[in-house]
Design an enzyme around this catalytic site. Structure first.
Site, PDB file in Angstrom:
ATOM      1  N   ASN A 199       0.867  -1.180   0.000  1.00 19.86           N
ATOM      2  CA  ASN A 199       0.000   0.000   0.000  1.00 19.86           C
ATOM      3  C   ASN A 199       0.899   1.224   0.000  1.00 19.86           C
ATOM      4  OD1 ASN A 199      -1.785   2.053   0.534  1.00 19.86           O
ATOM      5  ND2 ASN A 199      -2.392   1.308   2.561  1.00 19.86           N
ATOM      6  N   TRP A 200       0.931   1.934  -1.136  1.00 17.53           N
ATOM      7  CA  TRP A 200       1.860   3.063  -1.265  1.00 17.53           C
ATOM      8  C   TRP A 200       1.312   4.343  -0.609  1.00 17.53           C
ATOM      9  CZ3 TRP A 200       4.109   2.623  -6.976  1.00 17.53           C
ATOM     10  CH2 TRP A 200       4.898   1.475  -7.045  1.00 17.53           C
ATOM     11  N   LYS A 201       0.061   4.301  -0.157  1.00 18.88           N
ATOM     12  CA  LYS A 201      -0.533   5.464   0.528  1.00 18.88           C
ATOM     13  C   LYS A 201      -0.312   6.745  -0.292  1.00 18.88           C
ATOM     14  CE  LYS A 201      -0.061   3.010   4.890  1.00 18.88           C
ATOM     15  NZ  LYS A 201       0.161   3.049   6.333  1.00 18.88           N
ATOM     16  N   HIS A 211      -9.394   1.160   5.049  1.00 15.77           N
ATOM     17  CA  HIS A 211      -8.111   1.260   5.762  1.00 15.77           C
ATOM     18  C   HIS A 211      -8.286   2.144   6.997  1.00 15.77           C
ATOM     19  CE1 HIS A 211      -3.952   2.232   6.666  1.00 15.77           C
ATOM     20  NE2 HIS A 211      -3.630   1.157   5.977  1.00 15.77           N
ATOM     21  N   GLU A 241      -6.571   4.422   8.208  1.00 15.33           N
ATOM     22  CA  GLU A 241      -6.318   5.860   7.981  1.00 15.33           C
ATOM     23  C   GLU A 241      -7.542   6.532   7.381  1.00 15.33           C
ATOM     24  OE1 GLU A 241      -2.704   5.199   5.837  1.00 15.33           O
ATOM     25  OE2 GLU A 241      -1.735   4.612   7.715  1.00 15.33           O
ATOM     26  N   GLU A 300      -5.119  -5.216  10.448  1.00 15.36           N
ATOM     27  CA  GLU A 300      -4.037  -4.276  10.737  1.00 15.36           C
ATOM     28  C   GLU A 300      -4.303  -3.601  12.078  1.00 15.36           C
ATOM     29  OE1 GLU A 300      -2.068  -2.841   6.835  1.00 15.36           O
ATOM     30  OE2 GLU A 300      -3.890  -1.670   7.073  1.00 15.36           O
ATOM     31  N   GLY A 309       3.035   1.764  10.973  1.00 16.33           N
ATOM     32  CA  GLY A 309       4.029   2.823  10.883  1.00 16.33           C
ATOM     33  C   GLY A 309       4.750   3.110  12.192  1.00 16.33           C
ATOM     34  N   SER A 352       3.811  -2.632  10.176  1.00 17.78           N
ATOM     35  CA  SER A 352       5.268  -2.739  10.330  1.00 17.78           C
ATOM     36  C   SER A 352       5.822  -4.081   9.847  1.00 17.78           C
ATOM     37  CB  SER A 352       5.685  -2.456  11.773  1.00 17.78           C
ATOM     38  OG  SER A 352       5.283  -1.160  12.160  1.00 17.78           O
ATOM     39  N   GLY A 354       3.022  -1.330   4.263  1.00 21.05           N
ATOM     40  CA  GLY A 354       3.028   0.104   3.985  1.00 21.05           C
ATOM     41  C   GLY A 354       4.438   0.576   3.695  1.00 21.05           C
ATOM     42  N   GLY A 355       5.084   1.153   4.695  1.00 22.71           N
ATOM     43  CA  GLY A 355       6.414   1.766   4.541  1.00 22.71           C
ATOM     44  C   GLY A 355       7.414   0.928   3.745  1.00 22.71           C
TER      45      GLY A 355
HETATM   46  P1  13P Z   1       3.297   0.032   7.725  1.00 26.19           P
HETATM   47  O1  13P Z   1       3.779  -1.214   7.044  1.00 26.19           O
HETATM   48  O2  13P Z   1       4.038   1.269   7.288  1.00 26.19           O
HETATM   49  O3  13P Z   1       3.222  -0.131   9.205  1.00 26.19           O
HETATM   50  O4  13P Z   1       1.788   0.271   7.207  1.00 26.19           O
HETATM   51  C1  13P Z   1       0.874  -0.754   7.267  1.00 26.19           C
HETATM   52  C2  13P Z   1      -0.329  -0.356   6.502  1.00 26.19           C
HETATM   53  O5  13P Z   1      -1.069   0.520   6.910  1.00 26.19           O
HETATM   54  C3  13P Z   1      -0.602  -1.035   5.227  1.00 26.19           C
HETATM   55  O6  13P Z   1      -1.866  -0.753   4.767  1.00 26.19           O
END
Ligand code: 13P
Length: 252
Positions: free
Chosen positions: A11-13, A97, A99, A169, A175, A215, A236-237
């Protein structure tokens, strides 16, 4: 025993301009485009969906969007429909998600409508669920997930959900560098699968892929994937860098 094909999703957000996304997709296609024993998905921002889809076409890498609107078309400024995502080369869409729930007021009812829209457009929905740190500390994890699943999947039937992916998640692990211990994640995944069994039957519970997110890194993916009910990861990251994402994809 039912075997579920692992799915590693990135997920590149809100990261990467179009040229940056194209560059990352090219590198990824070289590194993991040939993989055949697991599924791979990347979810760039809307602006890069078409160009990334063009680059990974014909490879093992599939493209997903990070959001969807439930209407097919209409006067809904700023929204993007499933049919539009499909035509831009998407096969998946991330829905609900944390967020989006936290910053954009996304509700379980919207999640439900968005899953319906994804199914209508032949996209695979990846429904995200997870508890906040406060809920975790109060030991409310399972009741929070119970509620998110029941409301998110309300009145949907087995056929619509045949390809549904659930991503667990824990919000406190996103993150933050804190990952749920693999046994702890396994326990929650097992609970999710048993709830799906109760609601939709054994067939769906056995075939449904449940991803872990929060993470995930090259260093912890193998241990997570060794758990029986963890079928993949939503990263994510560590998905932003093609090298680290490839290492996650190629876990052993
Ligand atoms: P991180 O891997 O940066 O913790 O993010 C997880 C995430 O929200 C994937 O959708």
């Amino acid at each position: 025993m039912e075997t579920r094909r692992p799915l590693i999703a990135g997920n590149w957000k809100l990261y990467k301009t179009n040229p940056q996304a194209v560059e990352a997709a090219k590198q990824l296609a070289q590194m993991v485009g040939h993989v055949s024993d697991r599924d791979i998905m990347i979810a760039p921002p809307f602006t890069a969906l078409q160009s990334v889809s063009d680059i990974v076409a014909g490879s093992a890498i599939k493209v997903g969007a990070q959001n969807i609107h439930w209407e097919k078309e209409g006067a809904f400024t700023g929204e993007v429909s499933g049919e539009m995502l499909l035509s831009a080369g998407c096969s998946y869409v991330i829905i609900g998600h944390s967020e989006r729930r936290l910053y954009f007021g996304e509700t379980d009812r919207w999640v439900n409508q968005k899953i319906r829209a994804a199914v209508r457009a032949s996209l695979i929905p990846v429904m995200c669920i997870g508890e906040t740190e406060e809920e975790y500390e109060k030991k409310n994890t399972l009741s929070v997930l119970d509620n998110q699943i029941k409301k998110g999947l309300e009145d949907l039937d087995f056929d619509s959900l045949a390809h549904l992916v659930i991503a667990y998640e824990p919000v406190w692990a996103i993150g933050t560098g804190k990952t749920a211990k693999s046994e702890q994640a396994q326990e929650v995944h097992r609970y999710i699968r048993s709830l799906v069994e109760k609601l939709f039957g054994n067939g769906l519970a056995k075939s449904m892929r449940i991803l872990y997110g929060g993470s995930v890194k090259p260093e912890n993916i193998s241990e997570l994937m060794s758990q029986p009910d963890i079928d993949g990861a939503l990263v994510g990251g560590a998905s932003l860098n093609p090298e680290s994402f490839s290492k996650i994809v190629l876990y052993r």
